[in-house]
Design an enzyme around this catalytic site. Structure first.
Site, PDB file in Angstrom:
ATOM      1  CE  LYS A   9      -3.947  -2.442   2.781  1.00 24.47           C
ATOM      2  NZ  LYS A   9      -4.578  -2.415   3.678  1.00 24.47           N
ATOM      3  CE1 TYR A  49      -9.368  -3.252   0.538  1.00 18.45           C
ATOM      4  CE2 TYR A  49      -8.319  -1.252  -0.399  1.00 18.45           C
ATOM      5  CZ  TYR A  49      -7.903  -1.883   0.548  1.00 18.45           C
ATOM      6  OH  TYR A  49      -6.585  -2.530   0.691  1.00 18.45           O
ATOM      7  CG  PHE A  57     -12.971   2.228   7.834  1.00 20.24           C
ATOM      8  CD1 PHE A  57     -12.699   1.807   6.330  1.00 20.24           C
ATOM      9  CD2 PHE A  57     -13.610   0.855   8.503  1.00 20.24           C
ATOM     10  CE1 PHE A  57     -12.667   0.169   5.942  1.00 20.24           C
ATOM     11  CE2 PHE A  57     -13.996  -0.309   7.900  1.00 20.24           C
ATOM     12  CZ  PHE A  57     -13.414  -0.923   6.752  1.00 20.24           C
ATOM     13  NE  ARG A  85      -6.128 -12.325   5.592  1.00 18.93           N
ATOM     14  CZ  ARG A  85      -7.544 -11.479   5.229  1.00 18.93           C
ATOM     15  NH1 ARG A  85      -6.740 -10.173   4.783  1.00 18.93           N
ATOM     16  NH2 ARG A  85      -8.342 -11.121   6.545  1.00 18.93           N
ATOM     17  CB  THR A  91      -6.867  -5.849  10.355  1.00 15.85           C
ATOM     18  OG1 THR A  91      -7.650  -6.907   9.939  1.00 15.85           O
ATOM     19  CG2 THR A  91      -7.142  -4.346   9.368  1.00 15.85           C
ATOM     20  NE  ARG A 102      -1.489  -5.909   7.495  1.00 16.63           N
ATOM     21  CZ  ARG A 102      -2.618  -6.911   6.722  1.00 16.63           C
ATOM     22  NH1 ARG A 102      -3.621  -7.814   8.326  1.00 16.63           N
ATOM     23  NH2 ARG A 102      -3.374  -6.253   6.080  1.00 16.63           N
ATOM     24  CG  ASN A 112      -3.328  -2.893   6.958  1.00 10.37           C
ATOM     25  OD1 ASN A 112      -2.817  -2.356   6.327  1.00 10.37           O
ATOM     26  ND2 ASN A 112      -4.662  -2.987   7.425  1.00 10.37           N
ATOM     27  CG  HIS A 115      -5.616  -6.156   0.707  1.00 10.74           C
ATOM     28  ND1 HIS A 115      -6.662  -6.067   1.203  1.00 10.74           N
ATOM     29  CD2 HIS A 115      -5.969  -7.081  -0.180  1.00 10.74           C
ATOM     30  CE1 HIS A 115      -7.510  -6.936   0.241  1.00 10.74           C
ATOM     31  NE2 HIS A 115      -7.072  -6.931  -0.795  1.00 10.74           N
ATOM     32  CD  GLU A 126      -8.360  -8.965  -2.972  1.00 10.43           C
ATOM     33  OE1 GLU A 126      -7.998  -9.545  -2.578  1.00 10.43           O
ATOM     34  OE2 GLU A 126      -9.653  -8.874  -2.290  1.00 10.43           O
TER      35      GLU A 126
HETATM   36  P1  CMP Z   1      -6.998  -3.884   4.192  1.00  7.81           P
HETATM   37  O1  CMP Z   1      -6.889  -5.983   4.500  1.00  7.81           O
HETATM   38  O2  CMP Z   1      -6.428  -3.668   2.872  1.00  7.81           O
HETATM   39  O3  CMP Z   1      -8.518  -4.199   3.696  1.00  7.81           O
HETATM   40  C1  CMP Z   1      -9.306  -3.441   4.607  1.00  7.81           C
HETATM   41  C2  CMP Z   1      -8.413  -2.231   4.340  1.00  7.81           C
HETATM   42  O4  CMP Z   1      -9.679  -1.056   5.773  1.00  7.81           O
HETATM   43  C3  CMP Z   1      -7.674  -2.667   6.379  1.00  7.81           C
HETATM   44  O5  CMP Z   1      -6.711  -3.336   5.212  1.00  7.81           O
HETATM   45  C4  CMP Z   1      -7.465  -1.450   6.400  1.00  7.81           C
HETATM   46  O6  CMP Z   1      -6.735  -0.523   5.606  1.00  7.81           O
HETATM   47  C5  CMP Z   1      -8.568  -0.357   6.548  1.00  7.81           C
HETATM   48  N1  CMP Z   1      -9.238  -0.251   7.903  1.00  7.81           N
HETATM   49  C6  CMP Z   1     -10.141  -1.747   7.913  1.00  7.81           C
HETATM   50  N2  CMP Z   1     -10.490  -1.631   9.288  1.00  7.81           N
HETATM   51  C7  CMP Z   1     -10.696  -0.060   9.344  1.00  7.81           C
HETATM   52  C8  CMP Z   1     -10.831   1.292  10.479  1.00  7.81           C
HETATM   53  N3  CMP Z   1     -11.622   0.372  11.455  1.00  7.81           N
HETATM   54  N4  CMP Z   1     -10.810   1.675  10.610  1.00  7.81           N
HETATM   55  C9  CMP Z   1      -9.869   2.610   9.416  1.00  7.81           C
HETATM   56  N5  CMP Z   1      -9.373   1.195   8.264  1.00  7.81           N
HETATM   57  C10 CMP Z   1      -9.911   0.027   8.372  1.00  7.81           C
END
Ligand code: CMP
Length: 153
Positions: A9, A49, A57, A85, A91, A102, A112, A115, A126
């Protein structure tokens, strides 16, 4: 053998962590079968997404993911969806265990770093969003025989 979609990212590129994190996947023995650098547009973000588009969010996520280039990849290996994962950790970087990517490099829920697909269905969806079939290169690294026994692959 399984394939998964892994995207480095904007925070990963802005912080100069791409090489270090990609190395962890290479050192694990995961095989890179596709890689491209691109800028995620708002419409691509909404497609990728889609399941989060109605969440509170989402506007912030879209702003973040479109802010700088990303590097999209496809990795291949046995049970690679689960393995990647687990290497990433939870996350939120604040909850991810030390020793995970992470847990070691992120202190954020949103930023984070990487993805990765969470299921075979997500991986197929994807990979199709980011790559044409001809961009996926099946290959056999000469050292593959030193990462798994023939009976394991
Ligand atoms: P990812 O694994 O790419 O999947 C969805 C993304 O949304 C996640 O990683 C984060 O970058 C973001 N994300 C998930 N939960 C939250 C949250 N509560 N607030 C802000 N960003 C979030």
């Amino acid at each position: 053998m399984e394939r998964t979609f892994v995207m480095f990212k904007p925070d990963c590129l802005e912080r100069g962590l791409l090489g270090r994190i990609l190395s962890r996947f290479e050192e694990k023995g995961l095989r890179l079968v596709a890689m491209k650098m691109l800028r995620v547009t708002p419409s691509l973000a909404r497609q990728h997404y889609a399941e989060h588009a109605s969440k509170p969010f989402y506007p912030s996520l879209e702003e973040f993911i479109t802010a700088s280039p990303v590097v999209a990849t496809v990795l291949e290996g046995p049970e690679v969806i689960r393995v990647v994962r687990e290497m990433l950790g939870a996350t939120s970087g604040l909850k991810a265990l030390a020793g995970t990517i992470r847990g070691d490099y992120s202190s954020s829920r949103q930023m984070n770093l990487v993805h990765a697909s969470d299921s075979p269905e997500s991986a197929t969806r994807e990979i199709d969003i980011y790559f044409l079939p001809a961009e996926l290169l099946a290959w056999d690294p000469s050292l593959a025989c030193w990462f798994q026994a023939p009976s394991e692959v």
